[in-house]
Motif scaffolding. Structure first.
Motif, short mmCIF file in Angstrom:
data_model
loop_
_atom_site.label_atom_id
_atom_site.label_comp_id
_atom_site.label_asym_id
_atom_site.label_seq_id
_atom_site.Cartn_x
_atom_site.Cartn_y
_atom_site.Cartn_z
N THR A 90 -1.37 5.41 -3.75
CA THR A 90 -0.02 4.94 -4.08
C THR A 90 0.96 5.15 -2.94
O THR A 90 2.10 4.69 -3.02
N LEU A 91 0.53 5.81 -1.88
CA LEU A 91 1.44 6.17 -0.80
C LEU A 91 0.76 5.96 0.55
O LEU A 91 -0.38 6.35 0.74
N ARG A 92 1.48 5.32 1.46
CA ARG A 92 0.95 5.13 2.81
C ARG A 92 1.55 6.17 3.75
O ARG A 92 2.73 6.52 3.63
N GLY A 93 0.75 6.63 4.69
CA GLY A 93 1.24 7.60 5.67
C GLY A 93 0.30 7.69 6.84
O GLY A 93 -0.49 6.76 7.10
N LEU A 94 0.36 8.80 7.57
CA LEU A 94 -0.51 9.01 8.72
C LEU A 94 -1.56 10.06 8.39
O LEU A 94 -1.22 11.19 8.02
N GLU A 95 -2.81 9.67 8.51
CA GLU A 95 -3.90 10.61 8.28
C GLU A 95 -4.24 11.32 9.58
O GLU A 95 -4.41 10.69 10.63
N TYR A 96 -4.33 12.64 9.50
CA TYR A 96 -4.67 13.45 10.67
C TYR A 96 -6.19 13.66 10.69
O TYR A 96 -6.78 14.11 9.71
N ILE A 97 -6.80 13.32 11.81
CA ILE A 97 -8.25 13.43 11.97
C ILE A 97 -8.54 14.52 12.99
O ILE A 97 -8.27 14.34 14.18
N PRO A 98 -9.06 15.67 12.56
CA PRO A 98 -9.35 16.75 13.52
C PRO A 98 -10.39 16.31 14.54
O PRO A 98 -11.30 15.53 14.25
N THR A 99 -10.24 16.77 15.77
CA THR A 99 -11.20 16.51 16.84
C THR A 99 -11.66 17.83 17.42
O THR A 99 -11.08 18.89 17.18
N GLU A 100 -12.71 17.76 18.22
CA GLU A 100 -13.24 18.97 18.83
C GLU A 100 -12.44 19.40 20.04
O GLU A 100 -12.63 20.49 20.56
N SER A 101 -11.54 18.55 20.49
CA SER A 101 -10.74 18.88 21.67
C SER A 101 -9.83 20.06 21.39
O SER A 101 -9.16 20.12 20.36
N LYS A 102 -9.82 21.01 22.31
CA LYS A 102 -8.96 22.20 22.19
C LYS A 102 -8.22 22.43 23.49
O LYS A 102 -8.28 23.49 24.10
#
Length: 432
Positions: A106-118
């Motif tokens: 019901t809501l659009r937004g920004l999905e955060y996708i974790p990466t291996e980069s540190k």
């Protein structure tokens, strides 16, 4: 003679130190003045650019449930076109970000996708100014209301939308239109803030009439409607008539009032001096470097020292001259901007997000800190949503221009009437 030579060297060293120190200070000032921290959204009630709040999760405008002609539909309409447009322009999407749906779609937004980069970098998104729509931030112009920031920015957005795929901003337009072709939408694309007060029915507004606070809110709505209609009529009086309808203009006004940021970015100024104050920053540092080389070689050349000193101070000189010449122009108050991708983030008042403009890179950046990642537990596989703070917002502002209030989830099962009644009752009961 030796004393004179020492004086020259002391003068050169002093000039170089002053040049370097002031230039570094100026660079710092330019960067800090060009940033907006935890900022969002012009509104007709308040404009608050820094907010540290209650920790309540405030939701962005839920997108209209109308289906789209894009391969995406519902709240995700237009995201595929937008992201294809972004990749074509920037080469790739940000590694950690995608558009996503939340709260049971019901809501659009920004999905955060974790990466291996540190790598320790906090900047999560960079937006070049070539993908930004801007207008001078003129809040009021009695002589010509078509110059006011919301009219100007709305007209710019509509002209891009009308241009279709030939527009360099067509991906952003597709996102705002939820994938609906702008020219085919009748009377306009799906609203960007469908539960903002201007879309309520008369029966839904009656709930607000139960209190003096609610009545003031209804009056604010009527004032806004009158103001926006007056602005469209003013556009019709121009020699070059607008190519968009009144309904399309209202759609754009809603979009810019719920999405625009402000700051002094140098976009709106036609002043050569103001532009030189930014362009001259690298030359300022170069001048200080050359002066340092002279000192290392023990070359005492006072004329060169003065020249390098003036170049080093040139950003301040140009900025001061621009300010002195433009001080009588009350309309010179910075810029209003629409920031694609960044403005897709939903709102949490105390999220520690920072949006900055770098005049050297000519780009905006978004960096995130505490409380910027929220878990959506309505999904089987919990998603991480990236949120930012729009600043400290009053309930009246959120209700008028966004259509949400702290603590209330989005519309469920298409029951807009029930949701709006809860919004009205919550607004009456709260005193923020």
């Amino acid at each position: 003679m030796k004393f004179d030579c020492c004086n020259k060297r002391m003068a050169s060293s002093g000039a170089a130190a002053l040049c370097g120190g002031v230039s570094f200070l100026w660079y710092t000032v330019v960067i800090s003045m060009s940033s907006i921290q935890t900022a969002h959204a012009f509104t007709t009630i308040t404009r608050s650019f820094q907010g540290h709040g209650t920790g309540i999760h405030n939701k962005e405008r839920p997108m209209s449930s109308l289906s789209s002609s894009s391969s995406s539909s519902g709240v995700m309409g237009g995201t595929d076109v937008f992201e294809a447009w972004w990749k074509k322009s920037q080469g790739s999407l940000p590694p950690n970000l995608r558009h996503g749906s939340f709260e049971s779609d019901t809501l659009r937004g920004l999905e955060y996708i974790p990466t291996e980069s540190k790598d320790g970098k906090s900047d999560i998104l960079t937006l070049p100014s070539s993908l930004v729509l801007s207008s001078p931030f003129i809040t009021k112009d009695e002589n010509d209301i078509t110059r006011e920031w919301d009219v100007s920015l709305s007209a710019s957005l509509l002209n891009e939308c009308l241009a279709g795929e030939s527009s360099p901003m067509h991906g952003y337009c597709a996102l705002l239109c939820q994938g609906v072709t702008f020219s085919e939408a009748n009377p306009c694309p799906p609203w960007t803030a469908p539960n903002s007060l201007r879309h309520w029915t008369s029966s839904e507004l009656k709930v607000l009439e139960q209190s003096s606070r609610g009545k003031k809110m209804i009056q604010a709505l009527e004032n806004q409607k009158s103001d926006w209609s007056k602005k469209y009529k003013a556009l019709l009086q121009l020699d070059k008539k607008p190519a968009f309808t009144k309904e399309q203009f209202m759609w754009a006004m809603e979009a810019v009032h719920s999405r625009a940021f402000c700051g002094d970015f140098g976009f709106a100024s036609n002043s050569i001096l103001k532009k030189l104050s930014t362009v001259s920053i690298p030359f300022s540092f170069a001048a200080c470097g050359f002066e340092s080389l002279l000192l290392q070689k023990n070359e005492d050349n006072l004329p060169l020292t003065i020249i390098f000193g003036l170049i080093g101070l040139s950003p301040i000189i140009f900025k001061w001259l621009d300010g002195a010449l433009m001080s009588g122009d009350s309309s010179s108050k910075g810029d209003a901007v629409l920031l694609p991708f960044i403005d897709s983030a939903n709102h949490v008042e105390d999220a520690q997000s920072i949006i900055e403009f770098d005049p050297i890179k000519n780009a905006f950046s978004l960096s995130i800190g505490r409380k910027c990642l929220q878990t959506d537990n309505t999904e089987n596989n919990a998603k991480k949503q990236l949120v930012i703070s729009y600043g400290a917002k009053k309930d009246s502002e959120l209700l008028l221009n966004y259509g949400f209030l702290p603590g209330l989830s989005s519309v469920q099962d298409g029951k807009e009437n029930e949701y709006r009644q809860r919004l009205a009752q919550t607004f009456i009961d709260q005193k923020k």
